[in-house]
Write an enzyme that holds these catalytic residues in place. Sequence first.
Site, PDB file in Angstrom:
ATOM      1  CB  CYS A 113      -0.969   0.004   1.175  1.00  0.00           C
ATOM      2  SG  CYS A 113      -2.160  -1.339   1.082  1.00  0.00           S
ATOM      3  CG  HIS A 248      -3.089   3.664   1.675  1.00  0.00           C
ATOM      4  ND1 HIS A 248      -3.585   3.246   0.463  1.00  0.00           N
ATOM      5  CD2 HIS A 248      -3.206   2.604   2.519  1.00  0.00           C
ATOM      6  CE1 HIS A 248      -3.977   1.987   0.581  1.00  0.00           C
ATOM      7  NE2 HIS A 248      -3.765   1.575   1.815  1.00  0.00           N
ATOM      8  CG  ASN A 278      -6.654  -0.461   0.846  1.00  0.00           C
ATOM      9  OD1 ASN A 278      -5.876  -0.128  -0.044  1.00  0.00           O
ATOM     10  ND2 ASN A 278      -6.233  -0.886   2.020  1.00  0.00           N
TER      11      ASN A 278
END
Length: 321
Positions: A113, A248, A278
């Site tokens: 990520c 993020h 996500n």
Amino acid sequence: MIRSVLLGTGSALPRDCVSNAELAKRVDTSDEWIRERTGITQRYIAGEGETTASLGTAAAKAALDDAGLSIADIDLIVLATATPDNTFPATATKVQHQLGGKGFPAFDVAAVCSGFLYALSTADAMLRAGMAKRAIVIGAETFSRILDWEDRATCVLFGDGAGAFVIEAQDGQDGGAGIIGSKLHAAGEHGEILYVDGGPSTTGEVGKLRMKGREVFRHAVTNLSSVLSEVLDDAGFQPADIDWVVPHQANLRILDATARKLGLPMEKVVVTVDRHANTSAASVPLAYDVAVKDGRIKKGDLVMLEAMGGGFTWGAALLRA
Ligand code: UT7
């Protein structure tokens, strides 16, 4: 002073948008649970013919158009992904070919990520070292393909997509546009909290994502607020100087808790997790592109990018748009 200046941004999403309600028909979950715990209302899921490379290529093309450039103007591609099309070649080389580029270096960065922060910092360092003049930096993922669709605690959280920046080495002034500073970290001792249970050198299979969600949550808030302060301190700025934070997009509660810890109002935080879920390495450039295109991020704004993911890895970058 050489600085990497952002010339254009782009993004791409798969065709299929899946709402929480639709997901709840296939998985033992509910729209209410997902919204309350994460802020997610829908996600995009790659279908037939859509891969990390095809999404990355579409985002890169959009970023080139936005910058008014063509692939002939580019001499570096760095692509962040944890879901490459193949174990090798690097997805960046597929994107290079699909864009019609030839000869210049193209490689992948794997930091899950926080991959886009790692890719951007690497490309920035290469530009400042004179190794390239103009780079496309991409975050692209198809996490839907490494999800265990029987595990409701993880499969509802992720989506697919891609985002891209075009950056150029420019001889700038202090206070001018470009990447001002960045910091990267890793803590390999926490590898078992968020990982994929397969790989070419272990099981010989791709594997599925496994996560201890609560522990990720706890580490994320601490690590992100500390790396943000580190970057601000190094650059001589205060939290109040920041116009926009592009984090993020993991979970609305993480974004909220991190902003609170730094005393930043949520009005300054770009949120797209509700629409995209996500998307791992794609989430920061995707959210940035959305906020540029809808008029929030303007030239001259001071913008903080930040991310944390499996590894653990985490990082932040401060730039003047
Ligand atoms: O890029 C980094 C990626 N990772 C993250 O961002 C994850 C960070 N962590 C989180 O966002 C949260 O920990 C989650 C959203 C993953 C989970 O929220 P939580 O408040 O930590 O819930 P939990 O895992 O402790 O589970 C609470 C309950 C459990 O039921 P019981 O045991 O209390 O009866 C779970 O079985 O919620 C249940 N549950 C669900 N219920 C409906 C877990 N997943 C679901 C679901 N639908 N999808």
